[in-house]
Write a protein that holds these residues in place. Structure first.
Motif: not given
Length: 129
Positions: A27, A25, A61, A74-78, A22-23, A29
């Protein structure tokens, strides 16, 4: 007994690999269930304010976020964070829909979003405008 330890160790390794991916990509957190909950509410609310595909994408999303899952996974994109930043500032300023609780309950959403924003700013993850 060694089998249970191996399974737990394997699960921790998989979780660590997912967080690392995730990091890479880009993302962002979450750290607490309150962050997940409030950002999910914000995403659903802001999806109604945005027109077309952007609003539909945010609503879709938001449905993937859950307080039933492990927070660190769990995360969201920048990109989503950049789209939400003006709405986060709006809610922090107190321009948010009423919460679904009696009036005697404190509305923790602005405080939670302010903490979320400060944490991301300190980590260099808050979007530049």
């Amino acid at each position: 007994m060694w089998f249970a330890g191996t399974v737990i160790l394997g699960a921790l390794c998989v979780a660590g690999a997912i967080v690392a991916l995730m990091r890479v990509r880009g993302e962002v957190r979450f750290k607490t269930y309150d962050e997940v909950n409030v950002v999910q509410q914000l995403m659903l609310w802001s999806a109604q304010k945005l027109s077309g595909r952007e609003g539909q994408r945010l609503a879709a999303k938001a449905s993937t976020l859950s307080t039933d899952q492990i927070v660190a996974l769990q995360s969201i994109s920048r990109d989503d964070l950049a789209a939400l930043a003006p709405f986060i500032d709006e809610w922090i300023a107190g321009h948010l829909p009423p919460q679904n609780l009696p009036a005697e309950y404190e509305d923790f959403r602005p405080r939670t979003l302010l903490g979320f924003k400060h944490r991301l700013q300190s980590e260099g993850l808050w979007p530049e405008r």
